[in-house]
Design a protein around this motif. Sequence first.
Motif, short mmCIF file in Angstrom:
data_model
loop_
_atom_site.label_atom_id
_atom_site.label_comp_id
_atom_site.label_asym_id
_atom_site.label_seq_id
_atom_site.Cartn_x
_atom_site.Cartn_y
_atom_site.Cartn_z
N ALA A 143 4.64 -0.87 -4.33
CA ALA A 143 4.04 0.22 -3.56
C ALA A 143 3.47 1.29 -4.49
CB ALA A 143 5.08 0.83 -2.62
N VAL A 144 4.25 1.66 -5.50
CA VAL A 144 3.79 2.68 -6.44
C VAL A 144 2.54 2.21 -7.17
CG1 VAL A 144 4.38 4.00 -8.50
CG2 VAL A 144 6.10 3.65 -6.72
N ALA A 145 2.55 0.96 -7.62
CA ALA A 145 1.39 0.41 -8.32
C ALA A 145 0.17 0.37 -7.40
CB ALA A 145 1.71 -0.98 -8.84
N ALA A 146 0.38 -0.02 -6.16
CA ALA A 146 -0.73 -0.11 -5.21
C ALA A 146 -1.32 1.26 -4.93
CB ALA A 146 -0.26 -0.77 -3.92
N VAL A 147 -0.46 2.26 -4.77
CA VAL A 147 -0.95 3.61 -4.49
C VAL A 147 -1.77 4.15 -5.67
CG1 VAL A 147 -0.24 6.01 -4.18
CG2 VAL A 147 0.83 4.22 -2.82
N ARG A 148 -1.30 3.89 -6.88
CA ARG A 148 -2.03 4.37 -8.05
C ARG A 148 -3.41 3.73 -8.14
NH1 ARG A 148 1.81 4.76 -13.31
NH2 ARG A 148 -0.03 5.90 -14.03
N VAL A 200 12.94 -1.16 -6.41
CA VAL A 200 12.84 0.30 -6.27
C VAL A 200 12.88 0.63 -4.79
CG1 VAL A 200 11.38 2.33 -6.66
CG2 VAL A 200 11.47 0.50 -8.39
N ASP A 201 13.85 1.47 -4.37
CA ASP A 201 13.95 1.76 -2.94
C ASP A 201 12.87 2.75 -2.51
OD1 ASP A 201 14.77 4.41 -3.47
OD2 ASP A 201 16.89 3.93 -3.27
N GLY A 202 12.80 2.97 -1.20
CA GLY A 202 11.74 3.80 -0.66
C GLY A 202 11.79 5.25 -1.09
N LEU A 203 12.99 5.77 -1.32
CA LEU A 203 13.10 7.16 -1.72
C LEU A 203 12.55 7.38 -3.12
CD1 LEU A 203 16.66 7.93 -0.32
CD2 LEU A 203 14.45 8.47 0.71
N GLU A 204 12.95 6.52 -4.05
CA GLU A 204 12.44 6.64 -5.41
C GLU A 204 10.94 6.34 -5.45
OE1 GLU A 204 12.01 7.36 -9.35
OE2 GLU A 204 13.69 7.90 -8.03
N ALA A 205 10.52 5.36 -4.67
CA ALA A 205 9.10 5.04 -4.62
C ALA A 205 8.30 6.23 -4.09
CB ALA A 205 8.86 3.82 -3.74
N THR A 206 8.85 6.94 -3.11
CA THR A 206 8.17 8.13 -2.58
C THR A 206 8.02 9.19 -3.67
OG1 THR A 206 8.94 7.75 -0.32
CG2 THR A 206 8.35 10.01 -0.90
N ARG A 207 9.07 9.42 -4.42
CA ARG A 207 8.99 10.40 -5.51
C ARG A 207 7.89 10.01 -6.50
NH1 ARG A 207 14.67 9.36 -5.32
NH2 ARG A 207 15.76 10.97 -4.11
#
Length: 206
Positions: A20-25, A41-48
């Motif tokens: 998710a983080v990679a896709a958003v970037r 990586v859980d959703g909370l850390e991914a959100t951060r």
Amino acid sequence: MILASGGIDVVGEAADGAEAVAAVRELRPDVVLMDIRMPNVDGLEATRRVLAHVPGCRVVILTTFDLDRYVYDALAAGASGFLLKDVTPEHLVAAVRLVDTGDALLAPSITRRLVERFAAGDRPRPPRPPAVHRDLAALTPREREVLTLMGRGRSNAELAEELTLSEATVKTHVARIFAKLALRDRAQAVVLAYETGLVSPGDPDE
């Protein structure tokens, strides 16, 4: 469901928080629907991480866990709100549109229970950025009133009706509050309203 609604593009999907983080970037979406419990990586850390890399992105947490510790953790991580996974398609689409306008997805009942949980001492208060000084004395009496009602979960339309103001005037007050207190959105406003005592357990919802 979102594609079927028309008018909203789904630009990517991810299997876990790291993806998710990679896709958003790469894709720079306006809104992210983020699961809580995911491998790696859980959703909370991914959100951060998402908001650290793309601050203008809005994150809505999708969870099966109604108002447990994840709710506050999600808001503290910077999420603009959360939805339960049994949400109707219409509500899901409306939520995406809502947060895309800069609003936050926090129903009054959710806000109230969140405040009560804080007051019971169930969750530690998050550290605030040291460079940010949030002084409620900077607010006018009307702005304090607006912030208090935002802390109870009122939308702009509800604020306008309750305070007998136009929605345009309410939006001006909200924008000034955010600017004066260095708030990103209503989710942060809810937390601040509790922490400063503007909203307390036992306050009437109406």
